[in-house]
Design a protein around this motif. Structure first.
Motif: not given
Length: 348
Positions: A55-57, A59-60, A84, A86, A89-90, A93
C-alpha cells in the motif's frame, strides 16, 4: 548513478565487515503479487487469485529506513508491478527521495504506460524467452512478443535514448533457439540482453511446494542433451563475438559457459559454478505482503508491517544469518541462478 561518496564507501565497508547493515544500495520491491503471464518456468501466476499488494502507507513507512540506509536504487519486481493501481504513485514517492527506479516487466503493458514510464522510471528490464512463436508459447500468452515489441517501439518514439534491456532464462524449451533470441532482442530494439539458467530447486517465484523431479525435468536440460547445449554455446560465442565485445550480450563468454556447468552439475558431472555474491549485505527483497528476505531465495527475516525495515535487517536473527552464511557451501547459494556482487566502490 554516480560513484558512491567517501562516506558511503566507509559505510559499505563497515557493513561487509560487521554484518550489521549501515548502508543498503539496492532494495527490491514487489508491489503486486499477480502476473499477466503464465510462464512455464514460474509459478507466480498460480497465485493470482490470492492477491497481495503493498500500500501507499507501506511505501511511506519505508522512507525512514531508505533514508537511513542511503538506498540509491529500487528494483520494482513481481509478478508484474504495473498491475498495481498505485504503481506510478509509488514511483513518484521514491523519485522525490532521489532514488533510481528500475522496473522488471513482462513487457505486455509497456505501450499503455509508456509516457509514465519515461517520466517516472529510469530504465526497464523486460523478459524475453525466444523468437516470436517461442516467446508466446513459453509465456502462454498469444501476441506477447508483438505487445513487447510495440511497447519498446512506442517508448523509443517518446525518448530514443531510454534504456530498455532484456533478460532471458535459458532452459530445456529454448536453449536450441539461443541465437534467435539474440536476433529477436535486436529486432525488438533492446539495448542489451542477458542470460541466466532456470531455478528449479528453490521456493522462489511463488513455489509454496518445491518442484518434484518430474516437474524439474520439464525445465532442466536433459543429460543426453548437454552436448547439444555445449555446441549451442560454442556457436553463440563464435557467431556473436562482436555482441560480446560491445556488451550487447551482457555476460562475457566465460559466464555464458557457466550456464552449461550449472545444468551439468545436476547430473554430477561438475560442481555448481562458483559465484561471488554479497546480495544479503547490499540489498534486500520486500514482497507484496511486506515480507522481508535477504534475497529472492533465502527464508524471510521479518515483515515491514510489523517492524521497520532497519529493525528487521539488523535483528539478532538477521545479523546471525549474515555472519554464518557461507556462500561457497550453503546449498541454496550453491544452486543460485541470480546472484549479485556489488563491491564497496561499485556503481549502481
Amino acid at each position: 548513478m554516480g560513484a558512491p561518496s567517501i562516506y558511503q564507501l566507509i559505510k559499505r565497508y563497515r557493513t561487509l565487515q560487521t554484518d550489521i547493515i549501515t548502508t543498503l544500495p539496492i532494495v527490491i520491491l514487489m508491489p503486486h503479487s499477480a502476473c499477466n503471464c503464465r510462464c512455464v518456468m514460474c509459478d507466480i501466476w498460480k497465485g493470482n487469485n490470492h492477491l497481495r499488494q503493498l500500500t501507499e502507507d507501506d511505501i511511506l513507512g519505508l522512507l525512514g529506513s531508505l533514508r537511513k540506509f542511503g538506498v540509491r536504487q529500487v528494483l520494482m519486481s513481481g509478478g508484474e508491478a504495473m498491475l498495481h493501481a498505485n504503481f506510478f504513485r509509488f514511483c513518484e514517492i521514491l523519485r522525490k527521495e532521489k532514488i533510481r527506479i528500475t522496473l522488471l516487466s513482462t513487457g505486455l503493458t509497456l505501450k499503455k504506460n509508456a509516457e509514465k514510464l519515461v517520466s517516472l522510471v529510469n530504465d526497464v528490464i523486460v523478459s524475453l524467452d525466444g523468437h516470436e512463436p517461442l516467446h508466446d508459447s513459453i509465456r502462454n500468452i498469444p501476441g506477447a512478443f508483438q505487445k513487447l515489441k510495440e511497447g519498446v517501439e512506442w517508448i523509443r518514439t517518446l525518448d530514443s535514448g531510454y534504456k530498455i534491456t532484456g533478460r532471458t532464462v535459458i532452459h530445456r524449451l529454448n536453449y536450441k533457439s539461443w541465437p534467435l533470441i539474440v536476433e529477436s532482442a535486436r529486432k525488438i530494439g533492446l539495448d542489451q540482453i542477458s542470460f541466466l539458467p532456470a531455478d528449479v530447486t528453490s521456493h522462489a517465484f511463488n513455489r509454496e511446494i518445491l518442484w518434484d523431479l518430474p516437474k524439474q525435468k520439464e525445465i532442466l536440460i536433459p543429460k543426453e542433451e548437454l552436448p547439444a547445449l555445449h555446441s549451442v554455446i560454442d556457436g553463440l560465442i563464435e557467431q556473436y563475438a562482436e555482441a560480446f565485445r560491445d556488451r550487447f550480450i551482457a555476460e562475457n563468454p566465460d559466464k555464458i559457459r557457466k550456464i552449461f556447468d550449472y545444468y551439468a552439475a545436476f547430473y554430477g558431472l561438475n560442481p555448481f559454478p562458483y559465484k561471488k555474491c554479497n546480495a544479503p549485505w547490499v540489498s534486500t527483497v520486500i514482497e507484496a505482503d511486506g515480507t522481508v528476505r535477504p534475497c529472492f531465495f533465502h527464508p524471510p527475516l521479518g515483515n515491514v508491517r510489523e517492524q521497520s525495515l532497519d529493525r528487521v535487517l539488523n535483528s539478532g536473527e538477521a545479523v546471525k544469518f549474515r555472519k554464518t552464511l557461507d556462500i561457497d557451501t550453503d546449498p541454496v547459494c550453491m544452486k543460485c541462478v541470480c546472484y549479485l556482487n556489488l563491491p564497496p566502490h561499485g556503481i549502481i
